[in-house]
Design a protein around this motif. Structure first.
Motif, PDB file in Angstrom:
ATOM      1  N   GLN A   8       0.910  -1.337   0.069  1.00 40.49           N
ATOM      2  CA  GLN A   8      -0.101   0.100   0.086  1.00 40.49           C
ATOM      3  C   GLN A   8       0.934   1.189  -0.107  1.00 40.49           C
ATOM      4  O   GLN A   8       1.697   1.451   0.818  1.00 40.49           O
ATOM      5  CB  GLN A   8      -1.112  -0.217   1.183  1.00 40.49           C
ATOM      6  CG  GLN A   8      -1.911  -1.085   1.139  1.00 40.49           C
ATOM      7  CD  GLN A   8      -2.964  -1.138   2.237  1.00 40.49           C
ATOM      8  OE1 GLN A   8      -2.824  -0.703   3.331  1.00 40.49           O
ATOM      9  NE2 GLN A   8      -4.050  -1.815   2.070  1.00 40.49           N
ATOM     10  N   CYS A   9       0.910   2.131  -0.927  1.00 40.65           N
ATOM     11  CA  CYS A   9       1.683   3.176  -1.369  1.00 40.65           C
ATOM     12  C   CYS A   9       1.018   4.162  -2.030  1.00 40.65           C
ATOM     13  O   CYS A   9      -0.352   4.196  -2.178  1.00 40.65           O
ATOM     14  CB  CYS A   9       2.936   2.610  -1.746  1.00 40.65           C
ATOM     15  SG  CYS A   9       2.478   1.840  -3.374  1.00 40.65           S
ATOM     16  N   ASN A  10       1.409   5.004  -2.726  1.00 40.75           N
ATOM     17  CA  ASN A  10       0.832   6.052  -3.602  1.00 40.75           C
ATOM     18  C   ASN A  10       0.901   5.670  -5.192  1.00 40.75           C
ATOM     19  O   ASN A  10       0.990   6.673  -5.748  1.00 40.75           O
ATOM     20  CB  ASN A  10       1.575   7.490  -3.185  1.00 40.75           C
ATOM     21  CG  ASN A  10       1.567   7.786  -1.996  1.00 40.75           C
ATOM     22  OD1 ASN A  10       0.448   7.802  -1.241  1.00 40.75           O
ATOM     23  ND2 ASN A  10       2.460   8.359  -1.329  1.00 40.75           N
ATOM     24  N   ASP A  11       0.849   4.437  -5.301  1.00 43.15           N
ATOM     25  CA  ASP A  11       0.838   4.163  -6.638  1.00 43.15           C
ATOM     26  C   ASP A  11      -0.123   2.745  -6.948  1.00 43.15           C
ATOM     27  O   ASP A  11      -0.631   2.369  -6.073  1.00 43.15           O
ATOM     28  CB  ASP A  11       2.261   3.511  -7.065  1.00 43.15           C
ATOM     29  CG  ASP A  11       2.326   3.138  -8.486  1.00 43.15           C
ATOM     30  OD1 ASP A  11       1.756   3.624  -9.346  1.00 43.15           O
ATOM     31  OD2 ASP A  11       3.360   2.232  -8.695  1.00 43.15           O
ATOM     32  N   ASN A  12      -0.531   2.537  -8.034  1.00 42.61           N
ATOM     33  CA  ASN A  12      -1.545   1.578  -8.575  1.00 42.61           C
ATOM     34  C   ASN A  12      -0.886   0.826  -9.666  1.00 42.61           C
ATOM     35  O   ASN A  12      -0.937   1.419 -10.783  1.00 42.61           O
ATOM     36  CB  ASN A  12      -2.744   1.829  -8.851  1.00 42.61           C
ATOM     37  CG  ASN A  12      -3.551   2.656  -7.533  1.00 42.61           C
ATOM     38  OD1 ASN A  12      -4.010   1.605  -6.867  1.00 42.61           O
ATOM     39  ND2 ASN A  12      -3.796   3.792  -7.607  1.00 42.61           N
ATOM     40  N   SER A  67      -3.077   2.074  -3.750  1.00 41.48           N
ATOM     41  CA  SER A  67      -3.214   3.245  -3.317  1.00 41.48           C
ATOM     42  C   SER A  67      -4.079   3.469  -1.925  1.00 41.48           C
ATOM     43  O   SER A  67      -4.043   4.221  -1.119  1.00 41.48           O
ATOM     44  CB  SER A  67      -3.498   4.445  -4.199  1.00 41.48           C
ATOM     45  OG  SER A  67      -4.626   4.288  -4.498  1.00 41.48           O
TER      46      SER A  67
END
Length: 271
Positions: free
Chosen positions: A32-36, A54
């Motif tokens: 889980q981060c700021n990307d898909n 995200s």
């Protein structure tokens, strides 16, 4: 029988986690981060599916990992585990030895300090004994979970409204569906004992979440669970909060969870 480790993690910038955790099998990693995005690669001839998302929430991560898995046996995992070298053989051996088990829980040892005490003998788990199980101890037959439409309740776990109890609710659902849960005294990993992502002491949020957890486990028995917890566990929180206050907060959590479920039901009917 093939096996996959289902890892929930956050904000990883590279794939070094695979080595850090000593993963020696196929794996699904939910980062889980700021990307898909998604990538698949081989690591020591093992298939790794790395999924960046995200959205936030531990139970959402667990559910996506289960959905994305293609294995016969899944192991629930967090990024603070280090697996023993022969964990694959150990886990497979126990499922071969106990073919009627849908879920088997194993031993995990703490690195910085003791994690917990374990029984020395194999035993079946029930509604009460399953409440002591940590998510990273759990391995399960994926078909048993998918076939019975069992999921982690996304109202619970790190990043959700209620910060705890997702694995206990999950196991309760399994028992309600008639699945067999077994504990075996076999070590599969070591665990870094650091600061909890959810436990900030016996405060207001803790008891509200606890009341909600007991209600999610059983609406009929929620009040019994709540009262027994106040009576049995008072020595743990007596320096932080009174029994009456703890009981009141857990009842608030019970009510909030029930209201939330009703609201979701109303939305489902409307749309």
């Amino acid at each position: 029988m093939n096996l996959e480790v289902l890892v929930s993690t956050m904000n990883q910038r590279d794939y070094s986690l695979i080595n850090k955790m000593n993963i020696q099998s196929n794996a699904v990693v939910i980062n889980q981060c700021n990307d898909n995005s998604q990538i698949e690669f081989l690591h020591s001839q093992h298939r790794i599916r790395w999924i960046n998302k995200s959205e936030r929430g531990l139970s959402k991560s667990r559910n996506l990992a289960i959905k994305s898995s293609e294995a016969d046996i899944c192991m629930i995992s967090d990024d603070d585990l280090i697996y023993v070298d022969d964990y694959v053989e150990k886990v497979k051996a126990q499922f071969d030895k106990y073919p009627n088990a849908d879920i088997i829980t194993f031993q995990v040892e703490g690195i910085e300090e003791k994690f917990k005490d374990y029984h020395v003998e194999v035993r079946e788990l029930n509604y009460l004994t399953s409440m002591k199980v940590a998510s990273v101890e759990i391995a399960f037959k994926r078909d048993s979970i998918i076939g019975n439409k069992i999921k982690f309740d996304e109202n619970f776990g790190a990043g959700a409204r209620f910060q705890m109890g997702e694995e206990n609710i999950f196991l309760t659902q399994c028992l309600q569906k008639g699945l067999n849960i077994l504990y075996v005294p076999v070590k599969i990993a070591d665990l870094h004992i650091g600061e909890s992502s959810w436990f900030n002491g016996y405060n207001k949020d803790y008891f509200i979440s606890k009341g909600a957890q007991f209600t999610a486990m059983s609406r009929m028995l929620a009040n019994v669970y709540i009262i027994q917890y106040v009576l049995r566990k008072h020595k743990l929180f007596k320096n932080d909060i009174s029994r009456f206050r703890a009981l009141k907060l857990m009842m608030i959590g019970r009510k909030e969870y029930l209201n939330n479920i009703r609201n979701i039901g109303d939305l489902n009917e409307r749309y």
